[in-house]
Motif scaffolding. Structure first.
Motif, short mmCIF file in Angstrom:
data_model
loop_
_atom_site.label_atom_id
_atom_site.label_comp_id
_atom_site.label_asym_id
_atom_site.label_seq_id
_atom_site.Cartn_x
_atom_site.Cartn_y
_atom_site.Cartn_z
N TYR A 74 1.09 4.08 1.24
CA TYR A 74 1.34 4.91 2.43
C TYR A 74 2.14 4.16 3.50
O TYR A 74 2.53 4.75 4.51
CB TYR A 74 -0.01 5.34 3.07
CG TYR A 74 -0.95 4.17 3.27
CD1 TYR A 74 -0.80 3.33 4.36
CD2 TYR A 74 -1.94 3.87 2.35
CE1 TYR A 74 -1.63 2.22 4.53
CE2 TYR A 74 -2.75 2.78 2.49
CZ TYR A 74 -2.59 1.95 3.59
OH TYR A 74 -3.39 0.86 3.73
N CYS A 75 2.39 2.87 3.32
CA CYS A 75 2.73 2.02 4.47
C CYS A 75 4.19 1.59 4.50
O CYS A 75 4.76 1.18 3.48
CB CYS A 75 1.82 0.79 4.44
SG CYS A 75 2.02 -0.26 5.87
N CYS A 95 0.89 -1.16 0.00
CA CYS A 95 0.00 0.00 0.00
C CYS A 95 0.93 1.22 0.00
O CYS A 95 1.96 1.21 0.68
CB CYS A 95 -0.88 0.01 1.24
SG CYS A 95 -1.95 -1.45 1.33
N GLN A 112 0.67 -9.45 9.79
CA GLN A 112 0.35 -8.20 9.09
C GLN A 112 -0.70 -8.49 8.03
O GLN A 112 -1.51 -7.65 7.70
CB GLN A 112 1.60 -7.64 8.41
CG GLN A 112 2.29 -6.59 9.25
CD GLN A 112 3.38 -7.22 10.10
OE1 GLN A 112 3.96 -8.22 9.72
NE2 GLN A 112 3.65 -6.63 11.23
N ASN A 113 -0.66 -9.72 7.50
CA ASN A 113 -1.64 -10.18 6.53
C ASN A 113 -1.98 -11.60 6.86
O ASN A 113 -1.66 -12.53 6.12
CB ASN A 113 -1.01 -10.14 5.14
CG ASN A 113 -1.60 -9.01 4.36
OD1 ASN A 113 -2.82 -8.83 4.37
ND2 ASN A 113 -0.75 -8.29 3.70
FE1 SF4 Z 1 -1.10 -2.43 3.20
FE2 SF4 Z 1 -1.44 -3.55 5.63
FE3 SF4 Z 1 0.54 -4.38 4.03
FE4 SF4 Z 1 0.68 -1.95 5.17
S1 SF4 Z 1 0.71 -3.92 6.24
S2 SF4 Z 1 1.16 -2.48 3.02
S3 SF4 Z 1 -1.52 -1.37 5.17
S4 SF4 Z 1 -1.69 -4.53 3.60
#
Ligand code: SF4
Ligand code: 5AD
Length: 446
Positions: free
Chosen positions: A164-165, A162, A202-203
């Motif tokens: 922003y992450c 993503c 995280q996933n």
């Molecule tokens: Fe996207 Fe969550 Fe992975 Fe960050 S941890 S890149 S928000 S899916």
């Protein structure tokens, strides 16, 4: 640095997500196997581990100010280790800027903390930010006595990127821990007193492995097998990505009693243009359709999500689409954040960074809507009978606090013990908790 005495006491301070809490517990276990004891309440330890989070805000600044403040009663500094995602992202800078720090250890390397500690005692400073993670788990000591609600990391890292992450950079690529290791660790947790296990990643929904008959299984298969463990009463999992939710996991919610009726499924925004710019690989509509399928499998499912307001380029009209999505979903609880540019992520250099005042106002409006829905959800559960897992004592004598299946805090009175599963009637709802009364004679140790 000068050589120092071996530390007798430690403190691990974990910030951020539940995975950091899990990592912090494992670091504490490692230090305990070396005979180092937790520092007494109110007293600074000989060794402090700052287990940091880099996901939002001025994470690194906070670490430096924490380092500056650490001081033992005799005025000297404790031995300091910086762990977690700030260590991974900014390890070298920390070493250069903070001479009081003697160890910097990334989230995939903390099994090496004891060796680093030996060096630190000799006066040597050490950094270890190696990835990936799998060696870490094999090198960690056994689980020790823990509370009734435990975490178990099953998957780490993220390949979703993503825009922003920072997670794909600080925690690395997605890896799944092997099936047999997880079943063994879950059994150990139950033997050590856990009644509920939350599977972390995280996933987490991207977990996959091979079961003991050599079959490929996904998260649903793992949950199914963990549900066979005697003494384990509840299973939860977090966090998921909408792209990895398969039919089997949806079906599991309708079929496995021990799988609690709660789903944390971040959506981040309601506008498809913003979702594309975030590289989220789902639309508002595909997300809502997915939730419908989960609700069809488990009608009383409580939903939770994450939101970001003020992603670069987000217009007022696009933000309104987030509010519209919230109105449709009616979340039981949710987390919402102002967008925070993270160094090295694509979104940090996008045009159209949103002014702070605009973000403040959007966050306020979003949180008002989410709070309204949380209270409404809690009120909607009044009158239900359910089991509560007793997690701690309440403020007043004879009062206990626990969690309902829908992850609400409920308090009630009686003569119970931490770890009991108690059948209650939910009587009265507030925004953050419910008052309950115990059903006569009800104490289930299922
Ligand atoms: Fe996207 Fe969550 Fe992975 Fe960050 S941890 S890149 S928000 S899916
Ligand atoms: N700014 C604001 N919030 C963020 N999150 C992740 N990165 C950022 C960022 N740069 C939020 C997302 C994610 C949660 C863990 O933190 O909502 O789901």
């Amino acid at each position: 640095m000068k050589p120092t005495n071996a530390p007798k006491t430690y403190r691990v301070k974990s910030f951020g997500c539940q995975m950091n809490v899990y990592d912090g517990e494992r670091m504490a276990e490692m230090l305990a196997t070396r005979g180092i004891k937790p520092a007494p309440e109110g007293e600074e330890a000989d060794l402090v581990v700052l287990n940091t989070c880099h996901i939002r805000e001025k994470a690194a600044e906070k670490v430096y100010s924490d380092i500056g403040r650490l001081q033992k009663a005799d005025g000297t500094k404790p031995l300091i280790a910086v762990a977690g995602c700030v260590a991974q992202a900014e390890g070298e800078e920390i070493m250069a800027r903070a001479p009081a720090v003697s160890m910097v250890v990334g989230p995939q390397a903390y099994h090496r903390l004891p060796e680093m500690l030996d060096k630190a005692v000799q006066g040597e400073r050490a950094t270890d930010t190696d990835m990936p993670a799998i060696a870490k788990f094999a090198a960690l000591p056994e689980r020790r006595k823990i509370g009734p609600a435990a975490f178990l990391t099953v998957q780490e890292g993220c390949d979703k990127f993503c825009t922003y992450c920072v997670v794909p950079y600080t925690r690395g690529a997605e890896i799944s821990r092997p099936y047999s290791d997880l079943v063994t660790e879950a059994r150990k947790l139950v033997e050590a007193g856990a009644r509920e296990i939350t599977l972390l990643g995280q996933n987490v929904s991207a977990w996959s492995g091979e079961d003991d008959r050599g079959r490929r299984v996904g998260l649903a298969g793992l949950i199914r097998d963990l549900a066979d463990i005697d003494g384990l009463a509840r299973i939860r999992y977090t966090t998921s990505h909408p792209a990895d939710m398969d039919d089997e996991l949806i079906a599991a919610h309708g079929e496995i009693d021990k799988l609690m009726p709660f789903l944390h499924l971040p959506v981040q925004a309601g506008s498809d243009r913003v979702l594309r710019a975030m590289n989220r690989s789902h639309t508002a509509e595909s997300y809502l359709k997915l939730l419908e399928r989960f609700r069809a499998a488990r009608p009383d499912l409580a939903l939770s999500g994450d939101f970001i307001v003020g992603f670069p380029g987000e217009t007022d009209a696009e933000f309104e689409e987030t509010l519209k999505l919230v109105d449709e979903v009616r979340y039981a609880q949710a987390f919402s954040f102002k967008y925070s540019p993270r160094p090295g992520t694509p979104a940090a250099s996008m045009d159209g960074q949103v002014a702070k005042e605009v973000m403040d106002e959007r966050l306020q409006r979003l949180q008002a809507a989410l709070n309204r829905d949380q209270l409404a959800f809690n009120e909607g559960t009044v009158g239900r009978t359910c089991e509560v897992l007793v997690e701690r004592k309440g403020k007043h004598p004879g009062q206990w606090l626990g969690k309902t299946p829908w992850l609400q805090s409920a308090w009630f009175e009686g003569d119970y013990a931490i770890g009991d599963l108690v059948e209650v009637d939910l009587l009265e709802a507030g925004p953050n908790s419910l008052r309950a009364s115990v059903r006569e004679g009800a104490l289930s140790l299922a």
